[in-house]
Design a protein around this motif. Structure first.
Motif, short mmCIF file in Angstrom:
data_model
loop_
_atom_site.label_atom_id
_atom_site.label_comp_id
_atom_site.label_asym_id
_atom_site.label_seq_id
_atom_site.Cartn_x
_atom_site.Cartn_y
_atom_site.Cartn_z
N TRP A 1 8.38 -0.45 6.23
CA TRP A 1 7.81 0.88 5.99
C TRP A 1 8.89 1.76 5.36
N TYR B 1 -3.28 0.47 -3.90
CA TYR B 1 -3.39 -0.84 -3.25
C TYR B 1 -3.04 -1.92 -4.28
N PHE C 1 -2.32 3.47 8.97
CA PHE C 1 -1.54 4.02 7.86
C PHE C 1 -1.71 5.54 7.80
N TYR D 1 0.62 -3.53 5.95
CA TYR D 1 -0.63 -2.80 6.12
C TYR D 1 -1.67 -3.68 6.82
N TYR E 1 -6.53 1.08 7.46
CA TYR E 1 -6.30 2.41 6.94
C TYR E 1 -5.97 3.42 8.04
N THR F 1 4.17 0.71 2.45
CA THR F 1 4.35 -0.37 3.42
C THR F 1 3.96 -1.71 2.84
N VAL G 1 0.87 -1.17 0.00
CA VAL G 1 0.00 0.00 0.00
C VAL G 1 0.91 1.22 0.00
#
Length: 274
Positions: free
Chosen positions: A96, A145, A118, A112, A115, A109, A23
């Motif tokens: 990350w 994504y 993140f 994930y 959300y 990352t 992501v």
């Protein structure tokens, strides 16, 4: 932003067997020469506790409008520098990465989970970036994504047909008896308007994937979605846009898989206040 993509709403879940590969969120801004002319020591000092590993990535960037100029310079024996510098800051786990360039800042990352986590990480990074570099506005926002459906990772039998996992609405080829069993690979590219100013580039299809742990290759289904806007965006509007992209991403993924695949990934319901 008015939604133009009319996908159904689904219960929000976390998958115990998560097919996400990566992501990433990238935010572009008008060029800040300060970033390319000196190392970002102040920025690094503010984030190095969480992203202690530092590397510099050099690449050659030649704008299309400069191609003729480059050719003339080469004929005259002159050297033009089109080298682009990106500063990468990685977590100790290497899962990350923050990237800073004179034209963009990004967070990516491979770890994930949801959300909100993140978003909080990127909010902290973007606030530091804005304090130091004060961009006038943002020119493009991307939320990406990438999922890779590998049957072996989901304990799905290898003889389970892709038609049982991917619905006909996105891959009719897999549901066509005359050719479905002989298809090896294919990729489709969609560009979709999702709001008045937001778009989706959706690349999906059957690919051959490498399992690094097992050292084997197997067919897999790729779902690669890039939600973006190129509208001028003020700082205070960034998160509203990303929140809407996230909602669209969740709906798109669930709409792109069958109930059988959904259950194989072991969904666990979550709620906004969890």
């Amino acid at each position: 932003m008015r939604s133009l993509m009319k996908l159904p709403d689904y219960e929000r879940v976390i998958y115990q067997r998560n097919p996400l590969v990566e992501v990433a969120c990238q935010i572009r801004f008008p060029t800040i020469l300060k970033i390319s002319n000196q190392e970002p020591f102040e920025f690094q000092d503010r984030i190095r506790f969480n992203y202690p590993l530092y590397e510099v990535q050099k690449s050659v960037s030649i704008p299309g409008s400069q191609n003729d100029l480059l050719q003339l310079a080469q004929k005259a024996g002159l050297a033009l520098n089109f080298q682009d510098t990106t500063y990468n800051f990685k977590s100790e786990s290497l899962k990350w990465q923050v990237s800073l360039n004179k034209d963009f800042i990004a967070l990516a990352t491979i770890e994930y989970e949801r959300y909100e986590a993140f978003k909080e990480r990127f909010k902290e990074i973007l606030a530091i970036f804005e304090q130091i570099y004060q961009p006038s506005f943002y020119s493009r926002i991307d939320l990406k994504y990438q999922d890779l459906i590998m049957r072996s990772n989901l304990n799905i039998e290898s003889d389970t047909t892709w038609a049982n996992l991917i619905p006909e609405r996105i891959a009719s080829e897999l549901h066509t008896p005359e050719i479905s069993e002989s298809i090896k690979t294919f990729i489709k590219n969609w560009e979709v308007d999702i709001t008045d100013s937001g778009k989706l580039q959706f690349r999906h299809g059957l690919v051959m994937a490498q399992d690094p742990e097992k050292g084997t290759r197997e067919p897999a289904y790729l779902l690669d979605a890039d939600f973006f806007t190129e509208a001028v965006t003020r700082r205070e509007n960034v998160w509203d846009i990303l929140d809407q992209f996230k909602e669209s991403a969740g709906r798109l993924f669930r709409w792109s898989i069958t109930e059988q695949l959904h259950l194989a990934m072991e969904p666990k319901p979550i709620y906004p206040d969890d």
